[in-house]
Design a protein around this motif. Structure first.
Motif, PDB file in Angstrom:
ATOM      1  N   ASN A 275       0.850  -1.183   0.000  1.00 15.06           N
ATOM      2  CA  ASN A 275       0.000   0.000   0.000  1.00 15.06           C
ATOM      3  C   ASN A 275       0.888   1.236   0.000  1.00 15.06           C
ATOM      4  O   ASN A 275       1.905   1.290   0.693  1.00 15.06           O
ATOM      5  N   ASN A 277       0.600   5.387   0.560  1.00 13.41           N
ATOM      6  CA  ASN A 277      -0.178   6.561   0.962  1.00 13.41           C
ATOM      7  C   ASN A 277       0.726   7.760   0.787  1.00 13.41           C
ATOM      8  O   ASN A 277       1.676   7.954   1.546  1.00 13.41           O
ATOM      9  N   ARG A 286       3.914   7.206   2.970  1.00 14.17           N
ATOM     10  CA  ARG A 286       4.162   5.876   3.531  1.00 14.17           C
ATOM     11  C   ARG A 286       4.006   4.798   2.465  1.00 14.17           C
ATOM     12  O   ARG A 286       3.036   4.800   1.705  1.00 14.17           O
ATOM     13  N   THR A 288       3.845   0.663   2.566  1.00 14.34           N
ATOM     14  CA  THR A 288       3.733  -0.441   3.518  1.00 14.34           C
ATOM     15  C   THR A 288       3.705  -1.763   2.778  1.00 14.34           C
ATOM     16  O   THR A 288       2.875  -1.969   1.889  1.00 14.34           O
ATOM     17  N   GLN A 310       7.213  -0.629   7.063  1.00 10.85           N
ATOM     18  CA  GLN A 310       6.662   0.556   6.418  1.00 10.85           C
ATOM     19  C   GLN A 310       7.763   1.607   6.267  1.00 10.85           C
ATOM     20  O   GLN A 310       8.443   1.960   7.235  1.00 10.85           O
ATOM     21  N   VAL A 330      -3.649  -0.134   8.042  1.00  8.80           N
ATOM     22  CA  VAL A 330      -3.215   0.283   6.709  1.00  8.80           C
ATOM     23  C   VAL A 330      -4.299   0.039   5.666  1.00  8.80           C
ATOM     24  O   VAL A 330      -4.537   0.878   4.782  1.00  8.80           O
TER      25      VAL A 330
END
Length: 406
Positions: A275, A277, A286, A288, A310, A330
């Protein structure tokens, strides 16, 4: 004073609604509502039903209680899975918190009329939760609204069919061409507005989920040498493995929209779940990793992430890798929840602003406080704000603007 039988609880409930409880009795009643080991949700439902049928008690209080029950019914399709954590350490479900809020109002009613914590300005504009909607921009600049277009073939892009499946996601089907000339590859962009989310199947089978106010730019056909996409905002990837005569074809994600060379971030993977962000208005970007491995490049430096780690890149360029990340937190947005864990007020409100497509305004004196818990993303805005107001904040909703009041 303590409760040992349901009859005692019924008596306290009747006295609370009728307005005859002493302050001590009311405190006991509220404490029992907050006990996590007791299941009073069904019991209070029945008791409130009886109250409404018999028309006992104060009309104003009954109206507030009825609103609480109605709000809980609206959440039944996606119930709150985790209890909201409050400073007073109550562990009641959302409906009990709302009921307890009404009770607290009643306890103070004799002293002074409490201001409603959520004020709705009557201008016929009510922000609603986001949903599956996006804009597909083709290589020729044509834009297709995906929340209103029919299913089936939407377009053809350099030998690839763009199809909207029955479940709403976008799928690319190649027609067997094996040209490798970059000039013949079309590039599309899928972007979600504030209040939107969408799912996409890339030509190689990689699945991508986009959060609100996000975008992904990608080719309609990948070559054997490289699979590269560019994103803004937040996206979750389940990367498909792809092999060629030269071995496995790497998948590369360029994070765009971040200002400054120190914020550049590239991610290279072979097959993994992760993921990203990277909203421009967030203080930290971020990445992750949930499964597999990824190689992250920041400037001239490279880092290898393992599952559960992360990478965090701050606005000033500071970089660190954190371990033991909570995957539920998350992926909450993808699974239909807001998830907060010691999350600051402004971070909470930015998430709300993106999902409900609203502007946030803070009055002077609003404190910096932390929140924790889960709220379904299909809850209406008033429900969410009434839960947040347990922190003693107040909110005014004026059309597409939320004013936070200390």
């Amino acid at each position: 004073m303590s409760l040992s039988m349901m009859k005692d609880f019924e008596q306290l409930f009747d006295g609370w609604v009728a307005g005859t409880l002493t302050k001590e009795e009311a405190v006991v009643f509220l404490e029992e509502l907050g006990r996590s080991e007791n299941d009073f949700s069904g019991k209070t439902d029945q008791l409130l039903q009886d109250v409404f049928i018999s028309s006992k008690g104060n009309d104003v209080l009954r109206e507030r209680l009825f609103r609480s029950i109605s709000e809980r019914k609206a959440l039944q399709e996606k119930p709150v899975r985790r209890l909201w954590k409050f400073p007073l350490k109550w562990a009641a479900a959302a409906v009990l918190i709302l009921v307890a809020g009404a009770a607290a109002w009643w306890l103070n009613a004799g002293k002074e009329k409490e201001k409603d914590p959520v004020v709705l300005v009557d201008n016929n504009i009510r922000p609603v939760p986001g949903g599956d909607k996006a804009i597909l921009t083709l290589s020729n600049g044509e834009k297709i609204l995906l929340d209103s277009s029919v299913t089936g073939q939407l377009a053809e892009q350099q030998g690839a069919l763009v199809i909207k499946a029955g479940d709403g996601q976008i799928i690319y089907q190649t027609q067997g061409q094996k040209e490798s000339t970059a000039a013949k590859i079309a590039w599309n962009t899928l972007s979600t507005p504030r209040g939107g989310q969408y799912r996409l199947n890339l030509p190689d089978g990689t699945q991508v989920w986009l959060n609100a106010a996000s975008s992904i730019t990608y080719p309609t056909r990948f070559t054997e040498k490289e699979r590269t996409v560019s994103i803004t905002g937040e996206a979750y990837f389940e990367v498909a493995k792809q092999s060629s005569a030269n071995g496995k074809t790497p998948f590369r994600v360029k994070v765009a929209g971040l200002t400054g060379k120190e914020k550049e971030m590239d991610i290279t993977v072979l097959g993994t779940h992760f993921n990203v962000n990277a909203y421009a208005d967030e203080p930290v970007a971020r990445a992750t990793l949930l499964e597999g491995s990824i190689k992250l490049k920041k400037g001239e430096e490279q880092f290898l992430l393992h599952p559960g780690q992360q990478a965090q890149l701050e606005n000033d360029g500071a970089f660190r890798i954190s371990a033991d990340i909570n995957a539920e937190e998350v992926l909450a947005w993808k699974n239909g929840f807001f998830y907060f864990h010691r999350t600051g007020l402004q971070t909470v409100m930015r998430q709300i602003a993106r999902w409900y497509d609203v502007e946030i305004v803070y009055q002077a004196g609003v404190p910096d406080m932390k929140f924790g818990g889960e709220i379904p993303r299909n809850a209406n805005l008033e429900q969410v704000l009434r839960i947040l107001q347990e922190s003693k904040l107040r909110f005014m909703v004026d059309g597409k603007k939320i004013i936070v009041i200390p």
